[in-house]
Design an enzyme around this catalytic site. Sequence first.
Site, short mmCIF file in Angstrom:
data_model
loop_
_atom_site.label_atom_id
_atom_site.label_comp_id
_atom_site.label_asym_id
_atom_site.label_seq_id
_atom_site.Cartn_x
_atom_site.Cartn_y
_atom_site.Cartn_z
N ASP A 111 0.85 -1.19 0.00
CA ASP A 111 0.00 0.00 0.00
C ASP A 111 0.89 1.25 0.00
OD1 ASP A 111 -2.41 1.39 0.25
OD2 ASP A 111 -2.35 1.36 2.45
N ILE A 122 -9.76 -0.11 3.10
CA ILE A 122 -10.34 0.15 4.43
C ILE A 122 -9.30 -0.20 5.50
CG2 ILE A 122 -12.17 -0.53 6.04
CD1 ILE A 122 -13.88 -1.22 3.52
N HIS A 168 -9.07 4.78 -2.40
CA HIS A 168 -8.39 4.83 -1.09
C HIS A 168 -9.29 5.61 -0.13
CE1 HIS A 168 -4.18 3.44 -1.86
NE2 HIS A 168 -4.74 3.35 -3.05
#
Length: 322
Positions: A83, A268, A224
Amino acid sequence: MPLVTTTEMFKKAYEGGYAIGAFNVNNMEIVQGITEAARDLNAPLILQVSKGARAYANHTYLVKLVEAAAIECPNIPIALHLDHGPDFETCKSCIDGGFTSVMIDLSSKSFEENIEGTKKVVEYAHDHGVVVEAELGTLAGVEDDVKVSAEDSSYTRPEEVEEFVAKTGCDSLAIAIGTSHGAYKFTADQCTRNEKGILVPPPLRFDVLEEVSKRLPGFPIVLHGSSSVPQDYVKMINDNGGKMPDAVGIPEEQLRKAASLSVCKINIDSDLRLAMTGTIRQFFNEHPDKFDPREYLKPARANIKELVKHKITDVLGCDGKA
Ligand code: G3H
Ligand code: 13P
Ligand code: ZN
């Protein structure tokens, strides 16, 4: 089954009008809570690791935890994703070290620098069977050690997306349509208040999403900053010694709508943090004599599992799609 890339899951999600949940992992209980929920609901899953998670828990521990989850949940496809990869070196380290997907996030750079840096990661990743998410547009909020104010955030410009995807060869694209990182997504003056006094955020820019999708037919879009900041958990935190006034997130109906369109991956993280922190705060308040970490991590893990089940069923719509 071994860890998979997101290629097949995104294709099915796009065609089926649902999205895959991408949940951030930092320790064993979080991995277990998320994967048990996906296993019980037969849902495809993305587990993602940030730069901060690698610094906290160590690359090897996180990869081995996710590999353990894949062994325990043999019937669902699981992708392991980096990420917000900040640079080529971090992406390379994850590509070489067992990840099946990486994000290179050069969204704060110029359009040309973003293309150049993303292309370099795509070439290395594709040579190694790994897929790449890139980003155009800037979200507000806090991610890793970078804080972007609402004034410095900017929506994705649809007129840039075709050139960006064609020149970089990226496999999916994160866009900015009004979501934001963290538990404080909007200031009070950006919102209105409902009859209960809860802040109601400005709606997502579906016009931007639709224009992007028109220009990139069939191409997977990523959101996002998509936590909804459940008010029950904010209250649980505040009722048990915490102080989180005016924490506010993205309404779940809007995320469900995005999932039915071209959005194939919804990130999330903050919601799981709120569930874990609220549960542990309440446990300590109710049991001030307890000190065994298993006793407070067990209900925290159980509540993460319940929350992820809710997201899979009611927000993402990917239950039964494994
Ligand atoms: O977008 C950022 C994710 O929520 C990860 O957060 O950098 O604190 O691990 P982190
Ligand atoms: P939230 O802070 O809304 O959970 O967003 C998480 C995220 O975008 C991770 O990349
Ligand atoms: Zn993010």
